[in-house]
Design a protein around this motif. Structure first.
Motif, PDB file in Angstrom:
ATOM      1  N   GLU A  13       0.777  -1.059   0.083  1.00  0.00           N
ATOM      2  CA  GLU A  13      -0.207  -0.008  -0.086  1.00  0.00           C
ATOM      3  C   GLU A  13       0.762   1.279   0.197  1.00  0.00           C
ATOM      4  OE1 GLU A  13      -3.337   0.050  -0.471  1.00  0.00           O
ATOM      5  OE2 GLU A  13      -3.425  -1.953  -0.107  1.00  0.00           O
ATOM      6  N   THR A  45       1.450   2.064  -4.937  1.00  0.00           N
ATOM      7  CA  THR A  45       1.002   0.989  -4.718  1.00  0.00           C
ATOM      8  C   THR A  45       1.028  -0.158  -5.708  1.00  0.00           C
ATOM      9  OG1 THR A  45      -0.757   2.261  -3.254  1.00  0.00           O
ATOM     10  CG2 THR A  45      -1.546   0.156  -4.102  1.00  0.00           C
ATOM     11  N   ARG A  83      -8.605   1.790  -5.451  1.00  0.00           N
ATOM     12  CA  ARG A  83      -7.560   2.502  -4.476  1.00  0.00           C
ATOM     13  C   ARG A  83      -6.775   3.648  -4.944  1.00  0.00           C
ATOM     14  NH1 ARG A  83      -4.000   4.532  -2.183  1.00  0.00           N
ATOM     15  NH2 ARG A  83      -2.571   3.787  -0.511  1.00  0.00           N
TER      16      ARG A  83
END
Length: 258
Positions: A13, A45, A83
């Motif tokens: 992440e 990421t 994301r």
């Protein structure tokens, strides 16, 4: 079935830019783990999934086909897109073929494509006979471990012919979809690849509709170039490619270079 040591999927992440890495046929995330770590250190990421039927034993691969492998990277791409502000796709060998299909099918949701020794067809004199052979012979010798500097690639030493037959269909499908690939493309190919011939890269470059294309020849590496002498060049070329696109620096036309 336990996953082979080193074959585990990887996830990091990081920031708003995501990179999906796709490993190759009968291989595992281990072949791309150094690349993934390099990207993670620079706050990307990163998603590096394990394809179904891979990373355990070759018998598990018999139960899978291209639809299963593609579904896994498609799921990973959608997850990254939820994301991240922008997502790039990349892959080695058949992982490169998977990345190209993701680009063809997802359009603007893919910001750019990086492929290393991408495959366009199943090679060998018996490839056309796989539909019959797979019912007579279960496996043939493996294709992992083509590394000039030595070392180990975690993968299978046998290729299930059922999976190879499915892969042949997948290559034909993707070849027909290549004109739908319009994103910037960085293609890196090894000068001494004993698994995928240079003709596959040439075919891909002739079929895509991308206008921002860079081809790099890796003079010191074999097929698994991400674990070979030119690994650092792959990492730096891909970083430069992504940085240029995310900062909006322009580029026109095709640039073939060594």
């Amino acid at each position: 079935m336990p996953v082979l040591p080193g074959a585990e999927p990887y996830r990091h992440e990081g920031g708003e830019v995501g990179v999906l890495l796709c490993h190759g046929f009968t291989g595992s995330p281990q072949s791309l783990r150094p690349w993934a770590a390099h990207l993670a250190e620079r706050d990307f990421t990163v998603s590096l999934p394990l394809l179904p039927g891979h990373g355990t034993r070759w018998q598990d691969m018999v139960l899978t086909g291209w639809q299963d492998w593609y579904a896994e990277v498609d799921r990973a791409l959608r997850d990254l897109h939820d994301r991240c502000a922008s997502v790039f796709v990349a892959g080695l060998g058949v992982g490169g073929t998977l990345a190209l299909r993701l680009a063809a099918k997802h359009g603007v949701d893919v910001a750019g494509v990086v492929v290393v020794n991408p495959a366009n067809k199943v090679h060998g004199v018996s490839a056309h006979a796989l539909a019959v052979l797979r019912h007579l012979v279960r496996t043939t010798r493996g294709v992992t471990g083509d590394i000039a500097k030595g070392g180990v690639e975690v993968g299978y030493d046998r290729v299930p012919l059922h999976a190879a037959h499915s892969l042949r269909h997948f290559h034909r499908l993707v070849d027909g979809e290549l004109p739908q690939v319009t994103q910037p493309l960085l293609l890196l190919r090894s000068a001494h690849d004993h698994v995928v011939p240079a003709a596959d890269s040439a075919r891909i470059l002739s079929r895509v509709s991308s206008t921002d294309v860079t081809e790099v020849v890796l003079e010191q590496s074999c097929h698994v170039a991400t674990l070979d002498h030119d690994a650092n060049r792959i990492f730096e070329e891909s970083l430069g490619f992504i940085d240029r696109l995310r900062t909006g620096a322009g580029k026109e036309g095709t640039n073939a270079r060594g």
